[in-house]
Scaffold this active site. Structure first.
Site, PDB file in Angstrom:
ATOM      1  N   ARG A  12      -0.129  -1.936 -16.251  1.00 19.52           N
ATOM      2  CA  ARG A  12      -1.292  -1.610 -17.085  1.00 19.52           C
ATOM      3  C   ARG A  12      -2.158  -2.859 -17.266  1.00 19.52           C
ATOM      4  O   ARG A  12      -1.686  -3.984 -17.075  1.00 19.52           O
ATOM      5  CB  ARG A  12      -0.845  -1.131 -18.471  1.00 19.52           C
ATOM      6  CG  ARG A  12      -0.114   0.192 -18.433  1.00 19.52           C
ATOM      7  CD  ARG A  12       0.086   0.769 -19.828  1.00 19.52           C
ATOM      8  NE  ARG A  12       0.894  -0.091 -20.679  1.00 19.52           N
ATOM      9  CZ  ARG A  12       0.580  -0.388 -21.944  1.00 19.52           C
ATOM     10  NH1 ARG A  12      -0.510   0.092 -22.497  1.00 19.52           N
ATOM     11  NH2 ARG A  12       1.369  -1.174 -22.660  1.00 19.52           N
ATOM     12  N   ILE A  14      -4.503  -6.063 -17.453  1.00 17.20           N
ATOM     13  CA  ILE A  14      -4.773  -7.175 -16.534  1.00 17.20           C
ATOM     14  C   ILE A  14      -3.701  -7.218 -15.449  1.00 17.20           C
ATOM     15  O   ILE A  14      -4.007  -7.436 -14.268  1.00 17.20           O
ATOM     16  CB  ILE A  14      -4.814  -8.514 -17.315  1.00 17.20           C
ATOM     17  CG1 ILE A  14      -6.033  -8.560 -18.238  1.00 17.20           C
ATOM     18  CG2 ILE A  14      -4.838  -9.695 -16.339  1.00 17.20           C
ATOM     19  CD1 ILE A  14      -6.080  -9.786 -19.151  1.00 17.20           C
ATOM     20  N   THR A  86       1.086  -8.345 -28.720  1.00 19.31           N
ATOM     21  CA  THR A  86       0.563  -8.918 -29.971  1.00 19.31           C
ATOM     22  C   THR A  86       1.265  -8.253 -31.152  1.00 19.31           C
ATOM     23  O   THR A  86       1.634  -7.077 -31.079  1.00 19.31           O
ATOM     24  CB  THR A  86      -0.958  -8.662 -30.132  1.00 19.31           C
ATOM     25  OG1 THR A  86      -1.198  -7.257 -30.005  1.00 19.31           O
ATOM     26  CG2 THR A  86      -1.769  -9.416 -29.097  1.00 19.31           C
ATOM     27  N   TYR A 147       1.031 -15.411 -31.573  1.00 20.89           N
ATOM     28  CA  TYR A 147       0.479 -15.224 -30.217  1.00 20.89           C
ATOM     29  C   TYR A 147      -0.145 -16.523 -29.709  1.00 20.89           C
ATOM     30  O   TYR A 147       0.082 -16.939 -28.569  1.00 20.89           O
ATOM     31  CB  TYR A 147      -0.554 -14.104 -30.283  1.00 20.89           C
ATOM     32  CG  TYR A 147      -1.181 -13.681 -28.982  1.00 20.89           C
ATOM     33  CD1 TYR A 147      -0.587 -12.718 -28.170  1.00 20.89           C
ATOM     34  CD2 TYR A 147      -2.396 -14.219 -28.564  1.00 20.89           C
ATOM     35  CE1 TYR A 147      -1.190 -12.302 -26.985  1.00 20.89           C
ATOM     36  CE2 TYR A 147      -3.008 -13.818 -27.384  1.00 20.89           C
ATOM     37  CZ  TYR A 147      -2.396 -12.852 -26.600  1.00 20.89           C
ATOM     38  OH  TYR A 147      -2.994 -12.444 -25.433  1.00 20.89           O
TER      39      TYR A 147
HETATM   40  N1  CAA Z   1     -11.820 -14.978 -39.546  1.00 21.43           N
HETATM   41  C1  CAA Z   1     -11.829 -15.119 -40.869  1.00 21.43           C
HETATM   42  N2  CAA Z   1     -11.430 -14.149 -41.717  1.00 21.43           N
HETATM   43  C2  CAA Z   1     -11.033 -13.003 -41.182  1.00 21.43           C
HETATM   44  C3  CAA Z   1     -11.004 -12.777 -39.814  1.00 21.43           C
HETATM   45  C4  CAA Z   1     -11.434 -13.818 -38.985  1.00 21.43           C
HETATM   46  N3  CAA Z   1     -11.443 -13.693 -37.645  1.00 21.43           N
HETATM   47  N4  CAA Z   1     -10.542 -11.534 -39.590  1.00 21.43           N
HETATM   48  C5  CAA Z   1     -10.285 -10.993 -40.782  1.00 21.43           C
HETATM   49  N5  CAA Z   1     -10.613 -11.874 -41.757  1.00 21.43           N
HETATM   50  C6  CAA Z   1     -10.516 -11.677 -43.198  1.00 21.43           C
HETATM   51  C7  CAA Z   1     -11.149 -10.370 -43.624  1.00 21.43           C
HETATM   52  O1  CAA Z   1     -12.524 -10.528 -43.827  1.00 21.43           O
HETATM   53  C8  CAA Z   1     -10.396 -10.073 -44.904  1.00 21.43           C
HETATM   54  O2  CAA Z   1     -10.906 -10.898 -45.915  1.00 21.43           O
HETATM   55  P1  CAA Z   1     -11.021 -10.385 -47.440  1.00 21.43           P
HETATM   56  O3  CAA Z   1      -9.607 -10.125 -47.858  1.00 21.43           O
HETATM   57  O4  CAA Z   1     -11.675 -11.525 -48.156  1.00 21.43           O
HETATM   58  O5  CAA Z   1     -11.864  -9.151 -47.357  1.00 21.43           O
HETATM   59  C9  CAA Z   1      -9.027 -10.560 -44.552  1.00 21.43           C
HETATM   60  O6  CAA Z   1      -9.144 -11.539 -43.517  1.00 21.43           O
HETATM   61  C10 CAA Z   1      -8.204  -9.432 -43.952  1.00 21.43           C
HETATM   62  O7  CAA Z   1      -7.122  -9.431 -44.675  1.00 21.43           O
HETATM   63  P2  CAA Z   1      -6.240  -8.131 -44.730  1.00 21.43           P
HETATM   64  O8  CAA Z   1      -5.169  -8.418 -45.696  1.00 21.43           O
HETATM   65  O9  CAA Z   1      -7.065  -6.918 -44.898  1.00 21.43           O
HETATM   66  O10 CAA Z   1      -5.681  -8.159 -43.246  1.00 21.43           O
HETATM   67  P3  CAA Z   1      -4.684  -7.158 -42.611  1.00 21.43           P
HETATM   68  O11 CAA Z   1      -3.306  -7.495 -43.063  1.00 21.43           O
HETATM   69  O12 CAA Z   1      -5.160  -5.766 -42.775  1.00 21.43           O
HETATM   70  O13 CAA Z   1      -4.812  -7.600 -41.108  1.00 21.43           O
HETATM   71  C11 CAA Z   1      -5.920  -7.976 -39.048  1.00 21.43           C
HETATM   72  C12 CAA Z   1      -5.952  -7.260 -40.383  1.00 21.43           C
HETATM   73  C13 CAA Z   1      -4.557  -7.894 -38.401  1.00 21.43           C
HETATM   74  C14 CAA Z   1      -6.284  -9.427 -39.251  1.00 21.43           C
HETATM   75  C15 CAA Z   1      -6.985  -7.241 -38.202  1.00 21.43           C
HETATM   76  O14 CAA Z   1      -8.255  -7.520 -38.746  1.00 21.43           O
HETATM   77  C16 CAA Z   1      -6.996  -7.648 -36.757  1.00 21.43           C
HETATM   78  O15 CAA Z   1      -6.249  -7.105 -35.953  1.00 21.43           O
HETATM   79  N6  CAA Z   1      -7.848  -8.590 -36.383  1.00 21.43           N
HETATM   80  C17 CAA Z   1      -8.006  -8.981 -34.994  1.00 21.43           C
HETATM   81  C18 CAA Z   1      -7.230 -10.201 -34.646  1.00 21.43           C
HETATM   82  C19 CAA Z   1      -7.542 -10.525 -33.220  1.00 21.43           C
HETATM   83  O16 CAA Z   1      -8.654 -10.901 -32.874  1.00 21.43           O
HETATM   84  N7  CAA Z   1      -6.563 -10.369 -32.337  1.00 21.43           N
HETATM   85  C20 CAA Z   1      -6.789 -10.548 -30.960  1.00 21.43           C
HETATM   86  C21 CAA Z   1      -6.185  -9.393 -30.228  1.00 21.43           C
HETATM   87  S1  CAA Z   1      -6.680  -9.324 -28.523  1.00 21.43           S
HETATM   88  C22 CAA Z   1      -5.729 -10.446 -27.762  1.00 21.43           C
HETATM   89  O17 CAA Z   1      -4.897 -11.079 -28.339  1.00 21.43           O
HETATM   90  C23 CAA Z   1      -5.969 -10.643 -26.304  1.00 21.43           C
HETATM   91  C24 CAA Z   1      -6.390 -12.008 -26.015  1.00 21.43           C
HETATM   92  O18 CAA Z   1      -5.604 -12.803 -25.530  1.00 21.43           O
HETATM   93  C25 CAA Z   1      -7.786 -12.418 -26.252  1.00 21.43           C
END
Ligand code: CAA
Length: 240
Positions: A12, A14, A86, A147
């Site tokens: 699946r 990449i 992840t 990660y």
């Molecule tokens: N930078 C700064 N703050 C961030 C942020 C970021 N990038 N992302 C989320 N936040 C903040 C939110 O604004 C929120 O703030 P407030 O509480 O002040 O509103 C807080 O963090 C989120 O807290 P939660 O307790 O609600 O978080 P959660 O436990 O529900 O988790 C999460 C949510 C897991 C972070 C979800 O937002 C997520 O999955 N984010 C994506 C992370 C990401 O980019 N992963 C990459 C995956 S792809 C990959 O990994 C492939 C690759 O190699 C590129």
């Protein structure tokens, strides 16, 4: 006889694109997968590429799986350590289980995949190792302490392997993809994904094939002097 290439997580995303590109370039390819039988048999049906099921987090399973691949197809000349997962969570919420699952699969999984094929590569005086790291190993990422640690670790692995393998005709390189249109990135909440795309100067996600073509080059004879390098492929999102 064509060279044998092993791609972990190759049914699946990449990994599948890499497996197909290597097949099209003339390699005999084995693709591994961990759990999704349906996706794997569909992949084999569509591409004719053999799939093998094992958990890269287990050394014994990897060793036994690779022995089976080598019995079926011949010695592995090219290994692409691509399998990864992840378990995103902000650090204050990240559980030890989430930490260990990602370390075991993404980082120890690289050891488990490369270690069994390394002696044969040394004996035959040829080998190609490519590890699929990530932009997030280079820049870090909110909610990815686990990660990012593994993906940064990949870069230490290939730089060390490069020095050990160079005299034996083995190269070890990494690719750091940025955000690519795969299930893993699609699992990120839509709002977050939109904000990520807004940070990519190319204005879009990458395609798996754009990573696969770089792999085909790195494993070719032409790339024999490229060793211990990292190719960054992220649409200019993060420049090192
Ligand atoms: N930078 C700064 N703050 C961030 C942020 C970021 N990038 N992302 C989320 N936040 C903040 C939110 O604004 C929120 O703030 P407030 O509480 O002040 O509103 C807080 O963090 C989120 O807290 P939660 O307790 O609600 O978080 P959660 O436990 O529900 O988790 C999460 C949510 C897991 C972070 C979800 O937002 C997520 O999955 N984010 C994506 C992370 C990401 O980019 N992963 C990459 C995956 S792809 C990959 O990994 C492939 C690759 O190699 C590129």
């Amino acid at each position: 006889m064509s060279r044998v290439a092993l791609v972990t997580g190759g049914s699946r995303g990449i990994g599948a694109a890499i497996a197909v590109a290597l097949k099209n370039a003339g390699y005999t390819v084995a693709a591994t997968y961990a759990g999704n039988d349906e996706a794997a048999s569909k992949f084999t049906e569509e591409t004719g590429i053999k799939t093998y099921k094992w958990n890269v987090a287990s050394y014994e399973d990897s060793k036994a799986g690779i022995a089976k691949v080598e019995a079926d197809l011949g010695p592995v000349d090219v290994v692409v350590a691509n399998a990864g997962i992840t378990r995103d969570a902000p650090f204050h919420k990240m559980t030890p289980e989430q930490w260990h699952e990602v370390i075991d699969t993404n980082l120890t999984g690289v050891f488990n995949t490369v270690h069994p094929v390394w002696p044969g590569m040394r004996d035959r005086k040829f080998g190609r190792v490519v590890v699929i790291s990530s932009i997030n190993g280079q820049k870090g990422q909110f909610a990815q302490v686990n990660y990012a640690a593994t993906k940064a670790g990949d870069l230490g692995i290939i730089k060390s392997l490069a020095q050990e393998g160079a005299r034996a005709g083995i190269t070890a390189n990494a690719i750091c993809p940025g955000y690519i249109a795969t299930d893993m990135v699609m699992a990120v909440p839509e709002k977050v994904r939109e904000s990520i795309i807004a940070q990519i100067p190319a204005g879009r996600l990458g395609e798996p094939e754009e990573i696969a073509r770089a792999v085909v080059f790195l494993v070719s004879d032409d790339a024999g002097f490229i060793n211990g390098s990292t190719i960054t492929a992220n649409g200019a999102q993060y420049l090192v």
